[in-house]
Design a protein around this motif. Structure first.
Motif, mmCIF file in Angstrom:
data_model
loop_
_atom_site.group_PDB
_atom_site.id
_atom_site.type_symbol
_atom_site.label_atom_id
_atom_site.label_comp_id
_atom_site.label_asym_id
_atom_site.label_seq_id
_atom_site.Cartn_x
_atom_site.Cartn_y
_atom_site.Cartn_z
ATOM 1 N N LEU A 199 0.829 -1.213 0.000
ATOM 2 C CA LEU A 199 0.000 0.000 0.000
ATOM 3 C C LEU A 199 0.855 1.252 0.000
ATOM 4 C CD1 LEU A 199 -2.888 -1.007 2.439
ATOM 5 C CD2 LEU A 199 -3.144 -0.312 0.045
ATOM 6 N N GLU A 200 1.900 1.214 0.823
ATOM 7 C CA GLU A 200 2.794 2.376 0.852
ATOM 8 C C GLU A 200 3.465 2.605 -0.496
ATOM 9 O OE1 GLU A 200 5.115 1.460 4.362
ATOM 10 O OE2 GLU A 200 4.073 3.037 5.494
ATOM 11 N N LYS A 201 3.806 1.510 -1.114
ATOM 12 C CA LYS A 201 4.407 1.612 -2.450
ATOM 13 C C LYS A 201 3.418 2.235 -3.436
ATOM 14 C CE LYS A 201 7.937 0.928 -5.021
ATOM 15 N NZ LYS A 201 9.216 1.554 -4.646
ATOM 16 N N ALA A 202 2.178 1.814 -3.330
ATOM 17 C CA ALA A 202 1.142 2.352 -4.207
ATOM 18 C C ALA A 202 0.980 3.861 -4.005
ATOM 19 C CB ALA A 202 -0.185 1.640 -3.962
ATOM 20 N N ILE A 203 0.946 4.272 -2.744
ATOM 21 C CA ILE A 203 0.856 5.705 -2.447
ATOM 22 C C ILE A 203 2.051 6.433 -3.056
ATOM 23 C CG2 ILE A 203 0.793 7.457 -0.620
ATOM 24 C CD1 ILE A 203 -1.628 5.767 -0.378
#
Lengths: 225, 225
Positions: free
Chosen positions: B102-106
């Motif tokens: 998720l952090e990567k996506a953000i």
DNA sequence: TGTTTATGAAAGTATTACTATCAATATTGT
DNA sequence: ACAATATTGATAGTAATACTTTCATAAACA
């Protein structure tokens, strides 16, 4: 209260119009009917020509009130945010708990017309649909900066700053109150829209309770953790 | 990797165009120059006539590729989301922790062009500006439902569903994953815009680190509480 | 009674958003 | 090599949009 409210006058920045539309019969008709036509046709398909036809008047008469349909949209949007601010001040006047005030604000954003379905000039239900569908087009233009300088978005910013104040009251340490408020407000509108038109981008069921619940939890969780 | 990427072909729904713009020189010019013109002029002031003038071609030639500028916008938007999906799949391929994904996506949403500034047809930096400024106009129309039936938003929905999957992996109990993802994505774009144009509605400073941090915390807090 | 003010009526311009037709030029298939 | 086909360019044309201007008329107001 009803009587009081039907007498209040929402003030809109004078630079938005050429001639105050509340000052005349024609002006008020322009407000009322443009609202319902924008709702029916969408902003793109709405024209002053069509509005003139519907009002049995002429394009030039409409142009005496509003320079163009962008300004007319901004008028409606400003009116909406002034109205919501008014409602918010009223609704939270006797509240102490800032979290409760935030929840009240969310509730108003989700259900802005509860109890005030029929005002003279404004059909609030229609107005909210227009806010949801069209209001972002008011600022997503190449003229934002000029429009902002003229104060065309001040009603919106004013409403936001009230919510920011609640957050600061509740959690002075939270670092992104303005961003959170903007995200929440636009998020609520978007979810109402997606629920209807792109349902896979929403978990909301038929009513609006889910949206209200989700954003209430969301804003309180975010500031408290 | 560079070489690999410069060869990948992003697929766009065929119903969006009349003739595949990647199949010819003129088509590719239309994509490239329309992007830069929409960026300069804004969607409202951009016309096929102006584009034709810039390309030393004619309106009719452009209409052979795209029915109208709405379809052209949808093409750019679809391409963007396909590209971001591709980047996401690549970037998260070796990751286990769904929170990290998720952090990567953000991170990708905030900085979509890191490392890929110059593709042949697409200037990703310009493309992202257009996504931020104009993409909501692709679905905020009276024709949403038809356009949705045609699958014009499937690249966007597909990207969203990948993030929804991460959330479900991380917190199967969270009740509003789709709404949260949509709110996050649009919230990021809006904050990037407000930071520039309506700074009082944002707490972000010069860079984009604040936005990334805020939305990372925001999404993880929300699902974990 | 004279004078602002508000609206209506009519006409006109530039631009937008297309569509249609035909010719010229490349590309391809056999 | 030649015919068929696809691609682009050139030109023209239409209907609608987004205004602006001018002038007439009626109502309000002082």
């Amino acid at each position: 209260m009803e009587a009081l409210l039907s007498n209040i006058q929402i003030q809109v920045n004078e630079k938005i119009f050429q001639k105050d539309p509340t000052s005349s019969d024609l002006g008020q008709k322009i407000l009322r009917e443009s609202l319902s036509m924008i709702d029916e046709l969408g902003l793109e398909n709405f024209t002053f020509k069509k509005l003139a036809l519907r009002l049995n008047t002429t394009e030039s008469s409409i142009y005496r009130y509003f320079e163009n349909k962008h300004k007319l949209l901004i008028y409606h949007v400003s009116w909406y945010w002034s109205w919501l601010s008014y409602r918010l001040v009223f609704a939270t006047a006797n509240m102490q708990d800032p979290s409760a005030k935030l929840e009240k604000a969310i509730h108003l954003l989700v259900h802005p017309c509860q109890g005030y379905e029929d005002l003279k000039t404004y059909d609030i239900k229609t107005l909210q649909r227009i806010i949801i569908h069209e209001s972002s087009k008011a600022y997503l233009t190449k003229e934002v900066d000029e429009d902002n300088k003229e104060g065309f978005f001040s009603a919106y910013k004013d409403f936001c700053s009230r919510l920011v104040a609640f957050i600061k009251e509740s959690q002075p340490a939270y670092k992104f109150p303005s961003s959170l408020v903007a995200t929440t407000i636009e998020g609520i509108h978007l979810q109402k829209y997606f629920k209807e038109h792109l349902p896979s981008l929403s978990d909301a069921k038929k009513g609006d309770q889910d949206i209200e619940l989700m954003f209430s939890k969301f804003i309180l969780n975010t500031i408290n953790h």
